[in-house]
Design a protein around this motif. Structure first.
Motif, PDB file in Angstrom:
ATOM      1  N   HIS A  95       0.844  -1.200   0.000  1.00  0.00           N
ATOM      2  CA  HIS A  95       0.000   0.000   0.000  1.00  0.00           C
ATOM      3  C   HIS A  95       0.879   1.249   0.000  1.00  0.00           C
ATOM      4  N   HIS A 151      -2.738   4.486   3.728  1.00  0.00           N
ATOM      5  CA  HIS A 151      -3.312   3.662   4.801  1.00  0.00           C
ATOM      6  C   HIS A 151      -2.501   3.764   6.093  1.00  0.00           C
ATOM      7  N   ASP A 201     -10.062   0.414   1.904  1.00  0.00           N
ATOM      8  CA  ASP A 201     -10.367  -0.175   0.592  1.00  0.00           C
ATOM      9  C   ASP A 201     -11.673  -0.948   0.693  1.00  0.00           C
ATOM     10  N   HIS A 208     -10.801   3.165  -3.090  1.00  0.00           N
ATOM     11  CA  HIS A 208     -10.054   3.584  -1.903  1.00  0.00           C
ATOM     12  C   HIS A 208     -10.682   4.889  -1.424  1.00  0.00           C
TER      13      HIS A 208
HETATM   14 ZN   LIG Z   1      -6.201   1.673  -0.608  1.00  0.00          ZN
END
Ligand SMILES: [Zn+2]
Length: 278
Positions: A108, A111, A118, A210
């Protein structure tokens, strides 16, 4: 107690800890809540965990300890599940949020603050699966293999409905989707188009979207990213992504050593875990 540590405990009791191949991870740093740094480089104290399932959602691969976030993030994801159910959509599949203390997650970019999540672009009816069954699911892409449009055999109006519900949540900063998905929304959205502003194109994001929430106002150490340019984004800036598809692929850039976390994160990463919840 987080569910990874619950699982690790079960491993220790039943099969022998080493046989499970999982290391016990520290839980969240005890509160008060602090969000430090930027989405791509930061940490969080006082994070809370999204339940493995709730009204309108199920977590995927939930045995990993990546479902932690700011309490507002968790509440808004639960609200999205409820709103999706009220809108007649099947359960949502929730995926990664953040680790118990934030910081980098392999695979990632982002995050790191407990402010991003997600969610799969899967609007098919689905049964409630066991945690084991949820370990090995892979969402299908809703984008054609050439990347120039959504796949008409997979894309439905319910995908657009889900993205609209997500974009209309409070405190949403932006939502990343594949450029072909943004293009489809630009071409088909009628009536209120204000939410398209928050839907942003990015590579990948063809099977999930996202969602990023804004820095909470009471978190001065949280670095808010640059604002989105005004407008719905259905313009030359969107065409740019499709122009890139015609160019020869760039050679992969050499791996870079990630920069260190902000100094204030050190105390959070080193803090003893909060007592287990019962
Ligand atoms: Zn993401």
């Amino acid at each position: 107690m987080g569910r990874l540590s619950t699982f690790a405990l079960a491993c220790a009791l039943v099969a022998g800890f080493a046989a499970c191949g999982r290391a016990a991870e520290p839980g969240p740093a005890p509160g008060p809540i602090r969000v430090i740094g930027s989405n791509g480089l930061g940490c969080i104290a006082g994070a809370v965990e999204l339940p493995a399932e709730g009204p309108g959602f199920q977590e995927i691969r939930s045995r990993r300890s990546v479902f932690w976030g700011h309490p507002r993030t968790i509440a808004l994801l639960e609200l999205l599940g409820q709103r999706a159910r009220m809108a007649g959509l099947p359960d949502l599949y929730m995926n990664d949020i953040s680790m118990p203390r934030g910081g980098p997650i392999p695979g990632h970019a982002g995050h790191e603050l407990g402010l991003e999540a997600d969610i799969w672009l899967d609007v098919n009816p689905k049964p409630v699966l066991t945690l084991e069954q949820r370990e090995n699911l892979d969402p299908p892409s809703v984008v054609r293999p050439d990347g120039r449009a959504v796949d008409p055999a997979i894309w439905t109006e319910d995908h657009a409905k889900l993205l609209r519900l997500a974009a209309m949540l409070p405190d949403v900063d932006r939502i990343f989707v594949n450029p072909a998905i943004k293009q489809e929304l630009c071409q088909t959205t009628t009536g209120d188009r204000s939410w398209l502003h928050r839907i942003r194109p990015w590579w990948g994001h063809a099977a999930h979207f996202h969602i990023r929430f804004r820095c909470p106002v009471d978190q001065p150490e949280c670095v808010q990213g640059a604002p989105i340019p005004p407008g719905d984004g259905c313009d030359a800036t969107l065409q740019w992504w499709f122009d890139q598809l015609a160019l020869p692929p760039k050679p992969p850039s050499p791996p870079r050593k990630p920069p260190p976390l902000p100094a204030a994160c050190r105390a959070i990463m080193d803090a003893p875990s909060a007592p287990a919840r019962h």
